[in-house]
Motif scaffolding. Structure first.
Motif, mmCIF file in Angstrom:
data_model
loop_
_atom_site.group_PDB
_atom_site.id
_atom_site.type_symbol
_atom_site.label_atom_id
_atom_site.label_comp_id
_atom_site.label_asym_id
_atom_site.label_seq_id
_atom_site.Cartn_x
_atom_site.Cartn_y
_atom_site.Cartn_z
ATOM 1 N N ALA A 8 -10.256 -9.041 9.166
ATOM 2 C CA ALA A 8 -11.582 -9.447 9.647
ATOM 3 C C ALA A 8 -12.620 -8.358 9.377
ATOM 4 C CB ALA A 8 -11.526 -9.764 11.142
ATOM 5 N N ILE A 9 -12.253 -7.110 9.589
ATOM 6 C CA ILE A 9 -13.173 -5.993 9.366
ATOM 7 C C ILE A 9 -13.526 -5.875 7.881
ATOM 8 C CG2 ILE A 9 -13.362 -3.470 9.400
ATOM 9 C CD1 ILE A 9 -11.658 -3.553 12.011
ATOM 10 N N GLU A 10 -12.505 -5.959 7.034
ATOM 11 C CA GLU A 10 -12.711 -5.773 5.596
ATOM 12 C C GLU A 10 -13.409 -6.948 4.929
ATOM 13 O OE1 GLU A 10 -8.743 -4.980 4.239
ATOM 14 O OE2 GLU A 10 -8.658 -3.045 5.291
ATOM 15 N N GLU A 11 -13.122 -8.150 5.374
ATOM 16 C CA GLU A 11 -13.641 -9.344 4.704
ATOM 17 C C GLU A 11 -14.713 -10.081 5.494
ATOM 18 O OE1 GLU A 11 -12.736 -9.890 1.662
ATOM 19 O OE2 GLU A 11 -11.062 -8.482 1.609
ATOM 20 N N GLY A 12 -14.965 -9.650 6.723
ATOM 21 C CA GLY A 12 -15.843 -10.394 7.608
ATOM 22 C C GLY A 12 -17.323 -10.185 7.399
ATOM 23 N N GLY A 13 -17.702 -9.318 6.492
ATOM 24 C CA GLY A 13 -19.123 -9.096 6.254
ATOM 25 C C GLY A 13 -19.785 -8.404 7.430
ATOM 26 N N ASP A 14 -20.997 -8.803 7.725
ATOM 27 C CA ASP A 14 -21.772 -8.197 8.800
ATOM 28 C C ASP A 14 -21.413 -8.875 10.122
ATOM 29 O OD1 ASP A 14 -23.624 -6.636 10.104
ATOM 30 O OD2 ASP A 14 -25.286 -7.991 9.681
ATOM 31 N N TRP A 15 -20.519 -8.279 10.874
ATOM 32 C CA TRP A 15 -20.048 -8.879 12.119
ATOM 33 C C TRP A 15 -20.416 -7.989 13.288
ATOM 34 C CZ3 TRP A 15 -16.433 -6.132 14.966
ATOM 35 C CH2 TRP A 15 -15.813 -5.069 14.285
ATOM 36 N N SER A 16 -20.519 -8.590 14.472
ATOM 37 C CA SER A 16 -20.853 -7.821 15.665
ATOM 38 C C SER A 16 -19.758 -7.879 16.728
ATOM 39 C CB SER A 16 -22.167 -8.317 16.277
ATOM 40 O OG SER A 16 -22.021 -9.656 16.720
ATOM 41 N N HIS A 17 -18.956 -8.940 16.729
ATOM 42 C CA HIS A 17 -17.930 -9.128 17.744
ATOM 43 C C HIS A 17 -16.702 -9.799 17.125
ATOM 44 C CE1 HIS A 17 -21.570 -8.815 20.180
ATOM 45 N NE2 HIS A 17 -20.787 -8.476 21.193
ATOM 46 N N VAL A 18 -15.544 -9.564 17.744
ATOM 47 C CA VAL A 18 -14.330 -10.304 17.409
ATOM 48 C C VAL A 18 -13.778 -10.892 18.704
ATOM 49 C CG1 VAL A 18 -13.729 -8.976 15.353
ATOM 50 C CG2 VAL A 18 -12.849 -8.247 17.567
ATOM 51 N N MET A 19 -13.101 -12.032 18.561
ATOM 52 C CA MET A 19 -12.506 -12.700 19.717
ATOM 53 C C MET A 19 -11.028 -12.917 19.447
ATOM 54 S SD MET A 19 -13.254 -16.516 21.254
ATOM 55 C CE MET A 19 -14.981 -16.213 21.527
ATOM 56 N N VAL A 20 -10.216 -12.702 20.466
ATOM 57 C CA VAL A 20 -8.804 -13.025 20.392
ATOM 58 C C VAL A 20 -8.689 -14.520 20.715
ATOM 59 C CG1 VAL A 20 -6.533 -12.652 21.417
ATOM 60 C CG2 VAL A 20 -8.104 -10.720 21.105
ATOM 61 N N VAL A 54 -18.553 -18.916 23.185
ATOM 62 C CA VAL A 54 -18.860 -18.214 21.933
ATOM 63 C C VAL A 54 -20.280 -17.640 22.001
ATOM 64 C CG1 VAL A 54 -19.189 -18.474 19.441
ATOM 65 C CG2 VAL A 54 -17.219 -19.549 20.562
ATOM 66 N N ASP A 55 -21.229 -18.426 22.489
ATOM 67 C CA ASP A 55 -22.608 -17.939 22.620
ATOM 68 C C ASP A 55 -22.717 -16.789 23.624
ATOM 69 O OD1 ASP A 55 -23.515 -19.756 20.744
ATOM 70 O OD2 ASP A 55 -24.166 -21.216 22.247
ATOM 71 N N ALA A 56 -22.002 -16.897 24.741
ATOM 72 C CA ALA A 56 -22.064 -15.872 25.786
ATOM 73 C C ALA A 56 -21.460 -14.548 25.320
ATOM 74 C CB ALA A 56 -21.345 -16.350 27.046
ATOM 75 N N CYS A 57 -20.554 -14.593 24.372
ATOM 76 C CA CYS A 57 -19.868 -13.384 23.897
ATOM 77 C C CYS A 57 -20.815 -12.356 23.323
ATOM 78 C CB CYS A 57 -18.839 -13.755 22.832
ATOM 79 S SG CYS A 57 -17.413 -14.615 23.496
ATOM 80 N N ARG A 58 -21.895 -12.801 22.762
ATOM 81 C CA ARG A 58 -22.837 -11.882 22.123
ATOM 82 C C ARG A 58 -23.428 -10.869 23.101
ATOM 83 N NH1 ARG A 58 -24.245 -17.066 19.797
ATOM 84 N NH2 ARG A 58 -23.559 -17.100 17.636
ATOM 85 N N GLU A 59 -23.332 -11.148 24.376
ATOM 86 C CA GLU A 59 -23.935 -10.303 25.408
ATOM 87 C C GLU A 59 -23.012 -9.195 25.903
ATOM 88 O OE1 GLU A 59 -27.134 -10.828 26.111
ATOM 89 O OE2 GLU A 59 -27.025 -12.478 24.655
ATOM 90 N N HIS A 60 -21.787 -9.133 25.391
ATOM 91 C CA HIS A 60 -20.790 -8.224 25.963
ATOM 92 C C HIS A 60 -20.131 -7.357 24.902
ATOM 93 C CE1 HIS A 60 -21.162 -10.521 29.640
ATOM 94 N NE2 HIS A 60 -21.050 -11.599 28.906
ATOM 95 N N GLN A 61 -19.945 -6.089 25.209
ATOM 96 C CA GLN A 61 -19.151 -5.227 24.341
ATOM 97 C C GLN A 61 -17.654 -5.470 24.586
ATOM 98 O OE1 GLN A 61 -19.594 -3.140 21.674
ATOM 99 N NE2 GLN A 61 -21.552 -4.213 21.714
ATOM 100 N N TYR A 62 -17.307 -5.779 25.826
ATOM 101 C CA TYR A 62 -15.927 -6.118 26.154
ATOM 102 C C TYR A 62 -15.999 -7.159 27.254
ATOM 103 C CZ TYR A 62 -11.023 -5.566 27.556
ATOM 104 O OH TYR A 62 -9.698 -5.788 27.860
ATOM 105 N N GLY A 63 -15.721 -8.396 26.907
ATOM 106 C CA GLY A 63 -15.921 -9.471 27.865
ATOM 107 C C GLY A 63 -14.761 -10.438 27.939
#
Length: 196
Positions: free
Chosen positions: A42-54, A66-75
């Motif tokens: 994901a890091i290598e191929e994901g382009g410009d990303w800000s978050h990952v989800m398990v 998914v929308d709410a995730c953008r507000e958290h560094q660890y959520g």
């Protein structure tokens, strides 16, 4: 989406290819190394990303989470549903804000978290207990787990006979199948509930 699939698991490989999911084949154990391999992809191929989800393969996530995730560094979501299609039973699991992590699925990690941990959310040698181990690593790096609620359960965990943590392991209030699958279309509900 990015996934790590067990070497030679042709059924999953065919499914991932059919839906355009990028994947890497890895040995199944240790699971920590397998999960880190998917994260590296994901890091290598994901382009410009800000978050990952398990997102485990047996979970369906709501757009609201998914929308709410953008507000958290660890959520983590404050609620999820657990559904056993074979029996038509469903439960609502709730975590109180500031409480202990109850489920590891659908946690979100911001880029700052991933970078601080050197691109490894899990210790490579771990074979079980990955959710708790990664939570401990992230907290030790100085990030607090933030809980966030959204409309309805944030995700639904589909349980079957092969589930590692079966339906009856979880305690929660009974809810209807429609409440558990509120974010799904009628065709997805029908496919999930069709007799096998």
């Amino acid at each position: 989406m990015f996934a790590a699939v067990t070497i030679g698991d042709s059924a999953n490989i065919d499914l991932l290819a059919r839906y355009g999911v990028w994947y890497i084949e890895r040995e199944n154990l240790p699971l920590g190394a397998k999960h880190n391999a998917a994260l590296r992809l994901a890091i290598e191929e994901g382009g410009d990303w800000s978050h990952v989800m398990v997102l485990p393969s047996d979970d369906l996530v709501s757009a609201g989470w998914v929308d709410a995730c953008r507000e958290h560094q660890y959520g983590t979501p404050l609620s999820c549903a657990v559904l056993c299609p074979a029996t038509g039973r469903a439960k609502l699991l709730v975590t109180r804000p500031g409480g202990r992590m109850r489920f590891g699925a659908c946690r979100v990690f911001g880029r700052d978290v991933v970078d601080r941990l050197g691109g490894k959310l899990w210790a490579d040698h771990h074979q079980r207990g990955l959710d708790g181990a990664s939570d401990a690593r992230v907290r030790a790096a100085g990030f607090a787990l933030e809980g966030a609620g959204v409309r309805g359960p944030a995700f639904v965990d589909i349980k079957g006979p092969e589930s590692l943590w079966g339906f009856d392991v979880w305690t929660g209030d009974a809810i209807t199948v429609d409440e558990a699958l509120w974010m799904c279309s009628d065709s997805v509900k029908a496919a999930l509930l069709a007799p096998r």
